[in-house]
Design a protein around this motif. Sequence first.
Motif, PDB file in Angstrom:
ATOM      1  N   VAL A 189      35.021  48.956  47.216  1.00  0.00           N
ATOM      2  CA  VAL A 189      35.427  48.062  48.305  1.00  0.00           C
ATOM      3  C   VAL A 189      36.397  47.009  47.783  1.00  0.00           C
ATOM      4  N   PHE A 190      36.066  46.427  46.623  1.00  0.00           N
ATOM      5  CA  PHE A 190      36.994  45.462  46.022  1.00  0.00           C
ATOM      6  C   PHE A 190      38.323  46.133  45.688  1.00  0.00           C
ATOM      7  N   GLY A 191      38.266  47.379  45.210  1.00  0.00           N
ATOM      8  CA  GLY A 191      39.490  48.078  44.860  1.00  0.00           C
ATOM      9  C   GLY A 191      40.383  48.316  46.064  1.00  0.00           C
ATOM     10  N   LEU A 192      39.790  48.762  47.154  1.00  0.00           N
ATOM     11  CA  LEU A 192      40.584  48.982  48.366  1.00  0.00           C
ATOM     12  C   LEU A 192      41.150  47.680  48.913  1.00  0.00           C
ATOM     13  N   TRP A 193      40.327  46.636  48.870  1.00  0.00           N
ATOM     14  CA  TRP A 193      40.808  45.315  49.321  1.00  0.00           C
ATOM     15  C   TRP A 193      41.962  44.836  48.452  1.00  0.00           C
ATOM     16  N   GLY A 194      41.836  45.021  47.153  1.00  0.00           N
ATOM     17  CA  GLY A 194      42.908  44.615  46.261  1.00  0.00           C
ATOM     18  C   GLY A 194      44.171  45.429  46.456  1.00  0.00           C
ATOM     19  N   LEU A 195      44.006  46.727  46.736  1.00  0.00           N
ATOM     20  CA  LEU A 195      45.164  47.605  46.893  1.00  0.00           C
ATOM     21  C   LEU A 195      45.928  47.349  48.180  1.00  0.00           C
ATOM     22  N   PHE A 196      45.197  47.202  49.286  1.00  0.00           N
ATOM     23  CA  PHE A 196      45.872  47.129  50.588  1.00  0.00           C
ATOM     24  C   PHE A 196      46.077  45.702  51.091  1.00  0.00           C
ATOM     25  N   PHE A 197      45.399  44.709  50.538  1.00  0.00           N
ATOM     26  CA  PHE A 197      45.564  43.334  51.027  1.00  0.00           C
ATOM     27  C   PHE A 197      46.048  42.384  49.943  1.00  0.00           C
ATOM     28  N   GLN A 199      47.248  42.832  46.863  1.00  0.00           N
ATOM     29  CA  GLN A 199      48.460  43.122  46.094  1.00  0.00           C
ATOM     30  C   GLN A 199      49.713  42.566  46.773  1.00  0.00           C
ATOM     31  N   ALA A 200      49.822  42.778  48.070  1.00  0.00           N
ATOM     32  CA  ALA A 200      51.004  42.293  48.790  1.00  0.00           C
ATOM     33  C   ALA A 200      51.106  40.780  48.759  1.00  0.00           C
ATOM     34  N   ASN A 201      49.958  40.095  48.725  1.00  0.00           N
ATOM     35  CA  ASN A 201      49.978  38.636  48.718  1.00  0.00           C
ATOM     36  C   ASN A 201      50.122  38.054  47.318  1.00  0.00           C
ATOM     37  N   VAL A 202      49.822  38.842  46.302  1.00  0.00           N
ATOM     38  CA  VAL A 202      49.933  38.352  44.929  1.00  0.00           C
ATOM     39  C   VAL A 202      51.340  38.554  44.375  1.00  0.00           C
ATOM     40  N   ILE A 203      52.046  39.545  44.870  1.00  0.00           N
ATOM     41  CA  ILE A 203      53.394  39.822  44.342  1.00  0.00           C
ATOM     42  C   ILE A 203      54.303  38.594  44.415  1.00  0.00           C
ATOM     43  N   PRO A 204      54.349  37.828  45.535  1.00  0.00           N
ATOM     44  CA  PRO A 204      55.178  36.596  45.513  1.00  0.00           C
ATOM     45  C   PRO A 204      54.736  35.604  44.454  1.00  0.00           C
ATOM     46  N   SER A 234      58.943  45.922  43.536  1.00  0.00           N
ATOM     47  CA  SER A 234      58.329  47.108  42.932  1.00  0.00           C
ATOM     48  C   SER A 234      58.022  46.907  41.446  1.00  0.00           C
ATOM     49  N   ALA A 235      58.681  45.937  40.818  1.00  0.00           N
ATOM     50  CA  ALA A 235      58.422  45.678  39.387  1.00  0.00           C
ATOM     51  C   ALA A 235      57.146  44.904  39.172  1.00  0.00           C
ATOM     52  N   PHE A 236      56.546  44.379  40.251  1.00  0.00           N
ATOM     53  CA  PHE A 236      55.355  43.534  40.113  1.00  0.00           C
ATOM     54  C   PHE A 236      54.097  44.183  40.693  1.00  0.00           C
ATOM     55  N   THR A 237      54.201  45.410  41.171  1.00  0.00           N
ATOM     56  CA  THR A 237      53.024  46.068  41.752  1.00  0.00           C
ATOM     57  C   THR A 237      52.195  46.746  40.651  1.00  0.00           C
ATOM     58  N   SER A 238      50.923  46.980  40.973  1.00  0.00           N
ATOM     59  CA  SER A 238      50.032  47.746  40.090  1.00  0.00           C
ATOM     60  C   SER A 238      50.016  47.198  38.665  1.00  0.00           C
ATOM     61  N   SER A 239      50.012  45.896  38.544  1.00  0.00           N
ATOM     62  CA  SER A 239      50.075  45.260  37.232  1.00  0.00           C
ATOM     63  C   SER A 239      48.684  44.885  36.741  1.00  0.00           C
ATOM     64  N   ALA A 240      48.622  44.517  35.448  1.00  0.00           N
ATOM     65  CA  ALA A 240      47.361  44.035  34.896  1.00  0.00           C
ATOM     66  C   ALA A 240      46.948  42.724  35.551  1.00  0.00           C
ATOM     67  N   PHE A 241      47.922  41.936  35.981  1.00  0.00           N
ATOM     68  CA  PHE A 241      47.624  40.658  36.630  1.00  0.00           C
ATOM     69  C   PHE A 241      46.845  40.872  37.924  1.00  0.00           C
ATOM     70  N   ILE A 242      47.290  41.810  38.756  1.00  0.00           N
ATOM     71  CA  ILE A 242      46.602  42.076  40.027  1.00  0.00           C
ATOM     72  C   ILE A 242      45.225  42.687  39.771  1.00  0.00           C
ATOM     73  N   ALA A 243      45.170  43.636  38.849  1.00  0.00           N
ATOM     74  CA  ALA A 243      43.867  44.237  38.540  1.00  0.00           C
ATOM     75  C   ALA A 243      42.903  43.197  37.974  1.00  0.00           C
ATOM     76  N   GLY A 244      43.418  42.274  37.145  1.00  0.00           N
ATOM     77  CA  GLY A 244      42.561  41.236  36.582  1.00  0.00           C
ATOM     78  C   GLY A 244      42.020  40.298  37.643  1.00  0.00           C
ATOM     79  N   ILE A 245      42.853  39.972  38.639  1.00  0.00           N
ATOM     80  CA  ILE A 245      42.380  39.100  39.724  1.00  0.00           C
ATOM     81  C   ILE A 245      41.231  39.760  40.477  1.00  0.00           C
ATOM     82  N   VAL A 246      41.398  41.041  40.806  1.00  0.00           N
ATOM     83  CA  VAL A 246      40.342  41.751  41.547  1.00  0.00           C
ATOM     84  C   VAL A 246      39.052  41.823  40.729  1.00  0.00           C
ATOM     85  N   VAL A 247      39.170  42.179  39.457  1.00  0.00           N
ATOM     86  CA  VAL A 247      37.977  42.261  38.606  1.00  0.00           C
ATOM     87  C   VAL A 247      37.348  40.870  38.431  1.00  0.00           C
ATOM     88  N   GLY A 248      38.183  39.846  38.323  1.00  0.00           N
ATOM     89  CA  GLY A 248      37.665  38.490  38.191  1.00  0.00           C
ATOM     90  C   GLY A 248      36.841  38.072  39.397  1.00  0.00           C
TER      91      GLY A 248
END
Length: 388
Positions: A189-197, A199-204, A234-248
Amino acid sequence: MAKRRTFESLTDVHSLLTDKTSVKEPVERVFADEIEGSGVERLDDSPETIGGTTRIRREPANYGAGDRRSLVSTPSRSDSVFKVISFTAGATTVGIMLAVGLFLSVRANDALQVEGINFLFEQQWSPDTHEFGIAAVIFGTFTIAIIAMFVGVPLAVGTALLLSEVVRGPLRGFLVSLVDLMAAVPSVVFGLWGLFFLQANVIPVSKWISTYFSWIPIFAVQDSSTGQTLTEASAFTSSAFIAGIVVGLMVVPTQTSVMREAFSQAPVGEREAAFALGSTRWGMIRTVVLPFGRGGMIGGVMLGLGRALGETIAVYLIISPIFTINWEVLKTGTNSVSALIALRYGEATQFGLSALMAAGLVLFLITLIVNFTASSIVARSRSGAQTN
């Protein structure tokens, strides 16, 4: 000649044991079931014993004020059953852990014999050509876990202080239950939330950090071949930063529970003494609660770190897997050991499975060390030895 004494309650027994100056001569004390279920034997001529018995050891004739009295207990049947069940459960748990480690070691033996120690330093992952290693995925695993700690620890400390020191009444119970329930939310659930919601808000945010803090190498996002700074989304998607936020965010409930428990055990007397000396609430928290809960905070951080290192599904859904070490945490592409296993398990050959088992064995040992260290720190913090 020994003198017999009668005790009305356990308080009397405790007073006798702690007062070493009240009795100078040798005394024989036999207790029966004076207090039902206590296991303490009553003093009379025909004692009736329920369950186990507890006797004060007979003092020698030269018993003095400096000598220590001691209790000699005979365990009851229920105590014996409880002891056997506890030992069985503990031995079963340890046996399962050893079985997991042994299974991984046996299955990883073929791959480790081929690569040896280079398995830890090789970045490629091509088991079929015997060129494989986990350097890149281990680096990605720790990168994601460290970012998760930077995100999760401040939130966990603040939430734990809020629940233990600020909120009172029914609202506190509701919030505690709510935070505890968050720990039960599946990682997918966290993964889907991070992927579809998220990520788009963290890229800026990632672009802003890269723009103003790119002088720090880990925040720079550059093209690996030309060295030019990248600005497209596209250079900022699927990064360790986004994955770290979700895991955090995933580990916050676990860390909060450990820290809240440690904070709530701060001595009431020291809290009231701080207020009596004119301290504010924050002053009391800073001088009493935080020092007392320091061990719990460290234990909570390390328990969260153990979970962050082994998180699979949420990371697997967000990252774009690569097999090279990526120092730019905001840039697309990273990997982790658990995500590697989930990604390659279905298509792996027999030897490839052995390589994945070797990667799992390394992750198993890392998380085992982290969790063991965390448990030791948490157990020590409950003694309250950090304050005087």
